[in-house]
Design a protein around this motif. Structure first.
Motif, PDB file in Angstrom:
ATOM      1  N   THR A 118       0.825  -1.208   0.000  1.00  7.99           N
ATOM      2  CA  THR A 118       0.000   0.000   0.000  1.00  7.99           C
ATOM      3  C   THR A 118       0.858   1.257   0.000  1.00  7.99           C
ATOM      4  O   THR A 118       0.437   2.319  -0.473  1.00  7.99           O
ATOM      5  N   ASP A 212      -5.294  -2.245   5.719  1.00  5.12           N
ATOM      6  CA  ASP A 212      -5.740  -1.666   4.449  1.00  5.12           C
ATOM      7  C   ASP A 212      -6.938  -2.404   3.850  1.00  5.12           C
ATOM      8  O   ASP A 212      -7.259  -2.236   2.678  1.00  5.12           O
ATOM      9  N   HIS A 235      -7.584   4.575   6.891  1.00  7.52           N
ATOM     10  CA  HIS A 235      -8.292   3.677   5.969  1.00  7.52           C
ATOM     11  C   HIS A 235      -9.754   3.481   6.360  1.00  7.52           C
ATOM     12  O   HIS A 235     -10.623   3.415   5.498  1.00  7.52           O
TER      13      HIS A 235
END
Length: 522
Positions: A118, A212, A235
């Motif tokens: 990510t 994530d 997130h």
């Protein structure tokens, strides 16, 4: 058509291969004799370990790295032949590589499977080049998901305790002779890193990350959920969003093991096997008569109302008793004798950066811990408090580097109240982890908030200056806890060296004074 990760021999190229999660995957793939390459901005013992198992490491993240896969066959084979014969070939960017048998390599014939985390932005030049060339691009969680499907898998999820619990389970299976493959988010001395390769087609123990949302990709045979909290406000908007991720994960596990001490797990999930530190909650696995001191923890272990035996742990804290219960539940499900499990738990030394002892000098003990969420800090400092009055420890000093602006702002109230077991709190500025400071918050703001609940708080924003001023605040008998998920722990060697130098100087002075006194006496 959905892309799938290919383990048949197609190369893997990791952008940011030195990360703790990425490197573990790369290590397992390389040990499975698959072609592996990757880039990272700095050389570390982790990238050196990967090179040792045949991975090609680039020292920069740039588009030209992918030229490794576009050269003509003859040139690549000639280069690799040189490597196999003992010398290290040099490439145009100054990097070197060590590779296996040229006949096993597909670098020059097939575009690589490019793996990203990510943290890799789409603007990254290496990522852009991979996309332009048409390389199949996967998130690191896709590779882990594919590996989980490829083994008899045990996936450990939860907001806190994943690394220790997965390491405990992996170590337990290793000691039981099961020969597991292990992928965790921390380094463990027992297998000299964050991953090991075991018997093909055997068991895989993996740490499954929820940060994530990628937790929903995993379909393990056994899933464990240690707890559920909001930890990544970058997130998730709310706790409900986090819960939904874990609920999807639950439906994809053949069997779920859950901790009833977490109210969210108890009320929002329906695990098949449960564990709890509270014997009144009716969990399948529980403990009684917990005794904790500076030497460790002992407790009676009960399985469905039947006494199994005594658990002994050297890793401190009640949270680690809970983690050990999860490991016991897994071990018993797999048919292990409790005596085998208990022996493994007692000899498990822990993972690095989880209450890791880094040194002791001038009467001061230095500990490195990854705790960065208020709940983690509270649990870790509670464990540290158990050390007081033992091992010549008289005071707990917490040195904390806040991690991410979003987390600091979201949990400001909780951070302000979680340092009660520290005698002295020293704070640095916030480690951004690449975030933009949209909340206009600083370490100074957190220091002021903590001062409302704590009488001894010091704010020193600069790491560079921190290790220089620590002698003004530390004293013999201190247990110094370096807390945080950023780069605070990088100054620990400097701090220890500084105190070692002081200790040596004091010893030399004492010897000199003794010599003078003896001379006068004579």
């Amino acid at each position: 058509m959905v892309k799938t990760v290919d383990f048949s021999g197609r190369p893997f190229h990791f952008i940011g291969i030195g990360g703790i999660g990425m490197s573990a995957l790369a290590y397992v793939l390389a040990k499975r004799q698959l072609p592996v390459s990757g880039s990272d901005l700095r050389s570390t013992h982790i990238t050196e370990r990967l090179q040792g198992v045949g991975a090609h490491i680039f020292s920069r993240q740039e588009a030209t790295n992918l030229e490794l896969f576009s050269g003509c066959r003859e040139q690549v084979l000639e280069t690799v032949s040189v490597a196999v014969n003992g010398s290290q070939p040099s490439y145009s960017n100054g990097n070197s590589k060590t590779l296996a048998d040229p006949n096993d390599l597909l670098f020059n014939e097939t575009l690589p499977q490019v793996i990203c985390s990510t943290a890799i932005a789409h603007s990254n030049s290496e990522y852009a080049a991979a996309k332009e060339k048409g390389c199949p691009i996967f998130h690191r969680s896709d590779v882990l998901a594919a590996l989980i499907r490829d083994y008899q898998s045990i996936a450990v999820a939860g907001t806190h305790g994943k690394t220790t619990t997965s390491s405990l389970i992996g170590y337990m299976l290793l000691k039981a002779g099961v020969d597991p493959t292990i992928i965790v988010g921390g380094e463990v001395d027992a297998w000299e890193g964050n991953a090991r390769i075991g018997a093909k087609g055997g068991y895989l123990v993996a740490e499954a990350d929820e940060s994530d949302g990628s937790l929903t990709k995993h379909y393990p045979n056994i899933g464990i959920v240690t707890n559920i909290e909001l930890d990544h406000p970058d997130h998730y908007q709310t706790l409900d969003d986090v819960v939904k991720t874990f609920q999807i994960f639950e439906t994809q596990c053949d069997l779920l093991i859950g901790c009833l001490d977490c109210e969210t797990v108890a009320t929002q999930l329906t695990p098949s096997i449960t564990y709890s530190l509270d014997s009144t909650k009716g969990a399948d696995y529980t403990v009684k008569n917990i005794v904790s001191n500076h030497k460790g923890t002992t407790a009676e272990v009960w399985e469905k109302g039947r006494y199994l035996g005594e658990m002994r742990l050297t890793i401190p804290g009640s949270h680690n008793v809970s983690n050990a219960l999860a490991a016991i539940a897994v071990g018993r499900k797999l048919g292990l004798d409790f005596g085998v499990i208990a022996d493994a738990l007692f000899t498990f030394a822990g993972a690095k950066r989880r209450f890791e002892h880094r040194g002791h000098c001038n009467g001061i003990t230095f500990i490195d811990d990854y705790a960065h969420h208020p709940s983690e800090i509270e649990a870790t400092l509670s464990a540290a408090r158990c050390k007081v009055d033992g091992e010549n420890i008289s005071r707990v000093v917490a040195i904390f580097q806040p991690h991410r602006y979003s987390r600091t702002a979201t949990f400001l109230k909780e951070f302000a109240a979680c340092f009660k077991d520290a005698d002295l709190v020293i704070l640095t500025d916030i480690y951004s982890a690449g975030e933009v400071n949209l909340h206009n918050i600083s370490g100074q703001d957190l220091a002021e908030a903590i001062k409302h609940n704590h009488s001894h708080v010091i704010y020193e924003p600069s790491l560079k200056h921190l290790h220089q001023v620590l002698p003004d605040f530390l004293q013999s008998g201190d247990l110094v806890m370096f807390l945080g998920a950023g780069n605070l722990n990088q100054i620990i060697p400097q701090v220890i060296t500084q105190y070692e130098t002081t200790e040596l100087s004091q010893q030399l002075t004492a010897k000199s004074e003794t010599k003078i006194r003896n001379s006068i006496t004579q």
